[in-house]
Motif scaffolding. Structure first.
Motif, PDB file in Angstrom:
ATOM      1  N   ALA A 192       0.828  -1.208   0.000  1.00 15.22           N
ATOM      2  CA  ALA A 192       0.000   0.000   0.000  1.00 15.22           C
ATOM      3  C   ALA A 192       0.866   1.263   0.000  1.00 15.22           C
ATOM      4  N   GLY A 193       1.904   1.279   0.787  1.00 20.28           N
ATOM      5  CA  GLY A 193       2.797   2.437   0.813  1.00 20.28           C
ATOM      6  C   GLY A 193       3.495   2.663  -0.513  1.00 20.28           C
ATOM      7  N   THR A 194       3.907   1.583  -1.156  1.00 24.74           N
ATOM      8  CA  THR A 194       4.568   1.697  -2.457  1.00 24.74           C
ATOM      9  C   THR A 194       3.606   2.230  -3.519  1.00 24.74           C
ATOM     10  N   VAL A 195       2.381   1.728  -3.527  1.00 28.41           N
ATOM     11  CA  VAL A 195       1.386   2.210  -4.488  1.00 28.41           C
ATOM     12  C   VAL A 195       1.123   3.694  -4.291  1.00 28.41           C
ATOM     13  N   VAL A 196       0.988   4.132  -3.047  1.00 28.86           N
ATOM     14  CA  VAL A 196       0.727   5.548  -2.771  1.00 28.86           C
ATOM     15  C   VAL A 196       1.902   6.408  -3.224  1.00 28.86           C
ATOM     16  N   LEU A 197       3.111   6.034  -2.894  1.00 30.31           N
ATOM     17  CA  LEU A 197       4.279   6.843  -3.260  1.00 30.31           C
ATOM     18  C   LEU A 197       4.474   6.918  -4.777  1.00 30.31           C
ATOM     19  N   ILE A 198       4.332   5.790  -5.452  1.00 32.79           N
ATOM     20  CA  ILE A 198       4.513   5.789  -6.909  1.00 32.79           C
ATOM     21  C   ILE A 198       3.412   6.597  -7.595  1.00 32.79           C
ATOM     22  N   SER A 199       2.166   6.418  -7.161  1.00 29.92           N
ATOM     23  CA  SER A 199       1.076   7.151  -7.804  1.00 29.92           C
ATOM     24  C   SER A 199       1.169   8.645  -7.527  1.00 29.92           C
ATOM     25  N   LEU A 200       1.654   9.044  -6.371  1.00 32.62           N
ATOM     26  CA  LEU A 200       1.870  10.469  -6.108  1.00 32.62           C
ATOM     27  C   LEU A 200       2.970  11.027  -7.004  1.00 32.62           C
ATOM     28  N   ALA A 201       4.035  10.280  -7.166  1.00 29.30           N
ATOM     29  CA  ALA A 201       5.136  10.737  -8.027  1.00 29.30           C
ATOM     30  C   ALA A 201       4.693  10.859  -9.477  1.00 29.30           C
ATOM     31  N   LEU A 202       3.823   9.962  -9.928  1.00 26.12           N
ATOM     32  CA  LEU A 202       3.359  10.002 -11.311  1.00 26.12           C
ATOM     33  C   LEU A 202       2.244  11.024 -11.535  1.00 26.12           C
ATOM     34  N   GLY A 203       1.567  11.457 -10.459  1.00 22.59           N
ATOM     35  CA  GLY A 203       0.432  12.363 -10.602  1.00 22.59           C
ATOM     36  C   GLY A 203       0.662  13.790 -10.177  1.00 22.59           C
ATOM     37  N   TYR A 204       1.790  14.077  -9.541  1.00 22.63           N
ATOM     38  CA  TYR A 204       2.068  15.435  -9.050  1.00 22.63           C
ATOM     39  C   TYR A 204       2.845  16.215 -10.103  1.00 22.63           C
ATOM     40  N   HIS A 205       2.371  17.431 -10.421  1.00 26.90           N
ATOM     41  CA  HIS A 205       2.985  18.241 -11.483  1.00 26.90           C
ATOM     42  C   HIS A 205       4.461  18.546 -11.236  1.00 26.90           C
TER      43      HIS A 205
END
Length: 75
Positions: free
Chosen positions: A11-24
């Protein structure tokens, strides 16, 4: 390694990766829609905490990963 610990790592990995891919401001930005994956991970964590139903835990158990123990032991 226990099922509970693997769930938290996943869960932590999914959150960190998706934030990195979605933050401008991220150097690996792809699309704002990746933030929906962050929301999904948070929703899934909340519902599994309330209901006790967690599909990845079922999968990990079938893979033979042992159950039990706490990821946050106070030893």
């Amino acid at each position: 390694m226990t099922v509970e610990r693997l769930i938290r790592i996943m869960a932590g990995t999914v959150v960190l990766i998706s934030l990195a891919l979605g933050y401008h401001g991220s150097p690996i930005f792809v699309s704002e829609w990746f933030l929906a994956l962050t929301a999904f991970a948070g929703f899934n964590l909340a519902q599994s905490g309330i209901t006790g139903f967690c599909p990845p835990a079922i999968l990990f158990k079938k893979m033979g990963i042992r159950e039990g123990g706490s990821a946050c032991s106070t030893k």
